[in-house]
Write a protein that holds these residues in place. Structure first.
Motif, PDB file in Angstrom:
ATOM      1  N   LEU A   1       0.827  -1.204   0.000  1.00 18.64           N
ATOM      2  CA  LEU A   1       0.000   0.000   0.000  1.00 18.64           C
ATOM      3  C   LEU A   1       0.868   1.263   0.000  1.00 18.64           C
ATOM      4  O   LEU A   1       0.515   2.262  -0.627  1.00 18.64           O
ATOM      5  CB  LEU A   1      -0.935  -0.009   1.200  1.00 18.64           C
ATOM      6  CG  LEU A   1      -1.954  -1.156   1.250  1.00 18.64           C
ATOM      7  CD1 LEU A   1      -2.808  -1.060   2.506  1.00 18.64           C
ATOM      8  CD2 LEU A   1      -2.844  -1.164   0.021  1.00 18.64           C
ATOM      9  N   GLY A   2       1.994   1.189   0.694  1.00 23.28           N
ATOM     10  CA  GLY A   2       2.904   2.333   0.713  1.00 23.28           C
ATOM     11  C   GLY A   2       3.456   2.664  -0.658  1.00 23.28           C
ATOM     12  O   GLY A   2       3.662   3.841  -0.996  1.00 23.28           O
ATOM     13  N   SER A   3       3.669   1.645  -1.471  1.00 23.33           N
ATOM     14  CA  SER A   3       4.203   1.880  -2.814  1.00 23.33           C
ATOM     15  C   SER A   3       3.211   2.606  -3.709  1.00 23.33           C
ATOM     16  O   SER A   3       3.587   3.117  -4.771  1.00 23.33           O
ATOM     17  CB  SER A   3       4.586   0.544  -3.456  1.00 23.33           C
ATOM     18  OG  SER A   3       3.437  -0.225  -3.790  1.00 23.33           O
ATOM     19  N   MET A   4       1.944   2.680  -3.288  1.00 21.21           N
ATOM     20  CA  MET A   4       0.905   3.336  -4.104  1.00 21.21           C
ATOM     21  C   MET A   4       0.432   4.657  -3.509  1.00 21.21           C
ATOM     22  O   MET A   4      -0.463   5.298  -4.056  1.00 21.21           O
ATOM     23  CB  MET A   4      -0.294   2.388  -4.250  1.00 21.21           C
ATOM     24  CG  MET A   4       0.005   1.107  -5.004  1.00 21.21           C
ATOM     25  SD  MET A   4      -1.491   0.092  -5.216  1.00 21.21           S
ATOM     26  CE  MET A   4      -1.366  -1.040  -3.824  1.00 21.21           C
ATOM     27  N   MET A   5       1.025   5.113  -2.405  1.00 23.18           N
ATOM     28  CA  MET A   5       0.507   6.263  -1.660  1.00 23.18           C
ATOM     29  C   MET A   5       0.459   7.556  -2.468  1.00 23.18           C
ATOM     30  O   MET A   5      -0.392   8.404  -2.235  1.00 23.18           O
ATOM     31  CB  MET A   5       1.357   6.522  -0.417  1.00 23.18           C
ATOM     32  CG  MET A   5       1.069   5.612   0.750  1.00 23.18           C
ATOM     33  SD  MET A   5       1.690   6.313   2.291  1.00 23.18           S
ATOM     34  CE  MET A   5       3.432   6.495   1.964  1.00 23.18           C
ATOM     35  N   PHE A   6       1.397   7.719  -3.385  1.00 22.52           N
ATOM     36  CA  PHE A   6       1.538   8.989  -4.084  1.00 22.52           C
ATOM     37  C   PHE A   6       1.150   8.881  -5.554  1.00 22.52           C
ATOM     38  O   PHE A   6       1.326   9.823  -6.312  1.00 22.52           O
ATOM     39  CB  PHE A   6       2.972   9.495  -3.936  1.00 22.52           C
ATOM     40  CG  PHE A   6       3.457   9.455  -2.513  1.00 22.52           C
ATOM     41  CD1 PHE A   6       2.876  10.272  -1.556  1.00 22.52           C
ATOM     42  CD2 PHE A   6       4.444   8.564  -2.109  1.00 22.52           C
ATOM     43  CE1 PHE A   6       3.288  10.227  -0.236  1.00 22.52           C
ATOM     44  CE2 PHE A   6       4.855   8.511  -0.794  1.00 22.52           C
ATOM     45  CZ  PHE A   6       4.280   9.333   0.152  1.00 22.52           C
ATOM     46  N   GLU A   7       0.596   7.740  -5.930  1.00 15.30           N
ATOM     47  CA  GLU A   7       0.297   7.482  -7.335  1.00 15.30           C
ATOM     48  C   GLU A   7      -0.956   8.219  -7.807  1.00 15.30           C
ATOM     49  O   GLU A   7      -1.032   8.661  -8.960  1.00 15.30           O
ATOM     50  CB  GLU A   7       0.138   5.975  -7.543  1.00 15.30           C
ATOM     51  CG  GLU A   7       0.225   5.531  -8.972  1.00 15.30           C
ATOM     52  CD  GLU A   7       0.367   4.024  -9.096  1.00 15.30           C
ATOM     53  OE1 GLU A   7       0.096   3.518 -10.201  1.00 15.30           O
ATOM     54  OE2 GLU A   7       0.742   3.350  -8.109  1.00 15.30           O
ATOM     55  N   GLY A   8      -1.956   8.345  -6.940  1.00 16.74           N
ATOM     56  CA  GLY A   8      -3.199   8.982  -7.345  1.00 16.74           C
ATOM     57  C   GLY A   8      -3.001  10.416  -7.815  1.00 16.74           C
ATOM     58  O   GLY A   8      -3.564  10.834  -8.833  1.00 16.74           O
ATOM     59  N   ALA A   9      -2.207  11.183  -7.077  1.00 14.60           N
ATOM     60  CA  ALA A   9      -1.953  12.575  -7.471  1.00 14.60           C
ATOM     61  C   ALA A   9      -1.210  12.636  -8.800  1.00 14.60           C
ATOM     62  O   ALA A   9      -1.471  13.522  -9.631  1.00 14.60           O
ATOM     63  CB  ALA A   9      -1.167  13.297  -6.381  1.00 14.60           C
ATOM     64  N   GLU A  10      -0.285  11.689  -9.018  1.00 16.10           N
ATOM     65  CA  GLU A  10       0.428  11.651 -10.297  1.00 16.10           C
ATOM     66  C   GLU A  10      -0.516  11.334 -11.449  1.00 16.10           C
ATOM     67  O   GLU A  10      -0.388  11.881 -12.551  1.00 16.10           O
ATOM     68  CB  GLU A  10       1.559  10.619 -10.239  1.00 16.10           C
ATOM     69  CG  GLU A  10       2.817  11.123  -9.561  1.00 16.10           C
ATOM     70  CD  GLU A  10       3.365  12.375 -10.237  1.00 16.10           C
ATOM     71  OE1 GLU A  10       3.444  12.415 -11.483  1.00 16.10           O
ATOM     72  OE2 GLU A  10       3.677  13.334  -9.520  1.00 16.10           O
ATOM     73  N   ILE A  11      -1.472  10.435 -11.212  1.00 16.59           N
ATOM     74  CA  ILE A  11      -2.461  10.118 -12.250  1.00 16.59           C
ATOM     75  C   ILE A  11      -3.259  11.359 -12.613  1.00 16.59           C
ATOM     76  O   ILE A  11      -3.496  11.649 -13.796  1.00 16.59           O
ATOM     77  CB  ILE A  11      -3.385   8.981 -11.777  1.00 16.59           C
ATOM     78  CG1 ILE A  11      -2.613   7.656 -11.684  1.00 16.59           C
ATOM     79  CG2 ILE A  11      -4.589   8.827 -12.718  1.00 16.59           C
ATOM     80  CD1 ILE A  11      -3.356   6.549 -10.969  1.00 16.59           C
ATOM     81  N   ILE A  12      -3.675  12.124 -11.609  1.00 18.58           N
ATOM     82  CA  ILE A  12      -4.441  13.349 -11.866  1.00 18.58           C
ATOM     83  C   ILE A  12      -3.622  14.320 -12.704  1.00 18.58           C
ATOM     84  O   ILE A  12      -4.112  14.888 -13.700  1.00 18.58           O
ATOM     85  CB  ILE A  12      -4.882  13.994 -10.550  1.00 18.58           C
ATOM     86  CG1 ILE A  12      -5.915  13.106  -9.841  1.00 18.58           C
ATOM     87  CG2 ILE A  12      -5.452  15.398 -10.791  1.00 18.58           C
ATOM     88  CD1 ILE A  12      -6.244  13.540  -8.438  1.00 18.58           C
ATOM     89  N   ARG A  13      -2.359  14.537 -12.324  1.00 15.75           N
ATOM     90  CA  ARG A  13      -1.524  15.472 -13.086  1.00 15.75           C
ATOM     91  C   ARG A  13      -1.341  14.989 -14.528  1.00 15.75           C
ATOM     92  O   ARG A  13      -1.353  15.794 -15.469  1.00 15.75           O
ATOM     93  CB  ARG A  13      -0.178  15.653 -12.388  1.00 15.75           C
ATOM     94  CG  ARG A  13      -0.261  16.581 -11.172  1.00 15.75           C
ATOM     95  CD  ARG A  13       1.109  16.866 -10.601  1.00 15.75           C
ATOM     96  NE  ARG A  13       1.590  15.772  -9.797  1.00 15.75           N
ATOM     97  CZ  ARG A  13       1.436  15.676  -8.474  1.00 15.75           C
ATOM     98  NH1 ARG A  13       0.771  16.610  -7.814  1.00 15.75           N
ATOM     99  NH2 ARG A  13       1.916  14.645  -7.807  1.00 15.75           N
ATOM    100  N   GLU A  14      -1.186  13.677 -14.700  1.00 13.90           N
ATOM    101  CA  GLU A  14      -1.039  13.130 -16.052  1.00 13.90           C
ATOM    102  C   GLU A  14      -2.308  13.348 -16.860  1.00 13.90           C
ATOM    103  O   GLU A  14      -2.245  13.696 -18.058  1.00 13.90           O
ATOM    104  CB  GLU A  14      -0.703  11.634 -15.965  1.00 13.90           C
ATOM    105  CG  GLU A  14      -0.335  10.991 -17.301  1.00 13.90           C
ATOM    106  CD  GLU A  14      -1.534  10.533 -18.114  1.00 13.90           C
ATOM    107  OE1 GLU A  14      -1.410  10.455 -19.358  1.00 13.90           O
ATOM    108  OE2 GLU A  14      -2.601  10.256 -17.507  1.00 13.90           O
TER     109      GLU A  14
END
Length: 426
Positions: A96-109
């Motif tokens: 779960l820690g490996s995915m903590m910051f992925e959502g914001a990156e998806i939004i920016r993309e």
């Protein structure tokens, strides 16, 4: 017809063509129930991969929390990684820690790829009301850095005062990988992107029944969809009747938001010079930011059970003025309420109702980023890689004690206890 609430976001939404109401029988690969971020992210990821997708929204795209929230890109989950590690073990925490910051990156993309005009601004602050909370932020910084976030800075009281012109705080944590957006315009932009990728989006098409068959049949008031897979993404607006098993494990809660009249550039920048969004560390937290036209948008005032309070300003404006007493007498142009879905564990709930019917819900106040991650994970699952989706699905989904009758008073009692701790600084 169910239209958007009278929010600042609805009043300032980008011009767009409305989506039709379903009035026929369709077939598709994936039918998605709900036109908020979970449904939109799922549909867009799947449409990009060539799936034939249909999105069914009971009201308007972004009608619920996705079009009413504070607009803040807050990383992680409602329970931070140290709690996850203690509760679920090191392996779960690592995944779960490996995915903590992925959502914001998806939004920016998404914003970059589809040129979505949603007033994105980088940077978010967590602010401490007392030294116990500041110690918690120091721990959060260390935990987030362990999982790869190198864009953090701990601020003492003087440094924070240069970012937030308020004397309420003893320090804070700046996350440059956070940020803020116009949430309804993001939702509308993603819906248009789904259409560009060949997906079909329907508004004013409330689902009345989901047949747990293979293929599944989703019935609306005026039509139906036969699909290989169904994704239930109604979240706090799903209701208790469509899929009762999901309602037992969660509770809609209301949060209130106000937006001031435009303050002008000078006053706005005097409050938040670098235009960061802010949330405090209280259990019943407040959050605020500037809009693109220099309004202060301020939220808080959680109401358990998702009823609409009689006087939103009474719940929110006193705290706004405690934070910024220099705004005494400011005019409030907009006030609205919106529901988020709370779980007992405060962790999102992903899972399967049948082998071909999936659900994702219960982000407990951290929905903006985690919903976008959820859409990516369900697309991975349907491609045959379930590992990351199942990292969430394996977490226990507890029912609220006392069932529907007592879940609201029990939760409110717990909140009162933690609010007292916040005030006492213990």
């Amino acid at each position: 017809m169910t239209e958007h609430t009278g929010s600042y976001y609805a009043a300032s939404a980008n011009k767009h063509d409305p989506f039709p109401t379903l009035s026929e029988s369709l077939t598709c690969d994936v039918c998605i129930v709900g036109g908020g971020y979970t449904g939109l992210s799922s549909a867009l990821h799947l449409a990009e991969q060539g799936y034939d997708v249909v999105v069914l929204e009971a009201a308007r795209i972004g009608f619920g929390a996705s079009g009413r929230n504070g607009g803040q890109l807050v990383n992680s989950y409602s329970r931070d990684i140290d709690v996850i590690e203690r509760t679920y073990g090191a392996d779960a925490a690592k995944m779960l820690g490996s995915m903590m910051f992925e959502g914001a990156e998806i939004i920016r993309e998404r914003i970059r790829r589809y040129q979505i005009a949603c007033d994105y601004r980088p940077g978010g602050l967590f602010v401490a009301m007392n030294h116990r909370q500041l110690e918690t932020l120091e721990e959060q910084k260390a935990n987030w850095e362990r999982y790869g976030n190198t864009q953090l800075a701990l601020l003492d009281a003087n440094e924070l005062r240069r970012e937030v012109n308020s004397d309420r705080y003893v320090g804070g944590l700046l996350d440059r990988s956070g940020g803020h957006i116009h949430p309804l315009n993001l939702a509308l932009g993603e819906a248009e992107a789904i259409r560009l990728n060949g997906g079909r989006v329907y508004e004013q098409s409330p689902v009345t029944h989901i047949a747990h068959t293979s293929p599944a049949v989703v019935t609306t008031e005026k039509g139906q969809v036969t699909a290989r897979y169904v994704i239930v993404a109604g979240n706090a607006y799903l209701g208790d009747k469509l899929e009762p098993a999901l309602a037992k494990r969660s509770m809609p809660c209301g949060t209130q938001v106000v937006a001031t009249a435009p303050l002008g550039d000078e006053v706005a920048r005097s409050l938040l010079p670098n235009n960061y969004c802010v949330e405090d560390c209280n259990y019943l937290l407040d959050y605020y930011r500037l809009t693109a036209d220099n309004r202060l948008l301020y939220g808080g005032g959680v109401v358990y059970g998702a009823r609409d309070p009689d006087d939103i300003e009474r719940l929110v404006v006193p705290n706004l003025l405690k934070t910024f007493p220099q705004l005494k007498g400011v005019k409030i142009d907009y006030r609205w309420t919106g529901n988020f879905l709370l779980t007992l564990s405060r962790m999102p709930q992903f899972g399967r109702l049948e082998n071909n019917i999936y659900y994702m819900q219960g982000y407990s106040g951290h929905g903006v980023t985690c919903t976008h991650l959820a859409g990516k994970l369900i697309s991975e699952l349907l491609r045959g890689d379930a590992e990351r989706f199942d990292a969430f699905a394996k977490l226990p989904h507890y029912p609220f004690p006392g069932g529907r009758t007592l879940r609201i008073p029990f939760t409110a009692m717990g909140a009162a206890y933690y609010s007292l701790r916040d005030r006492l600084g213990v």
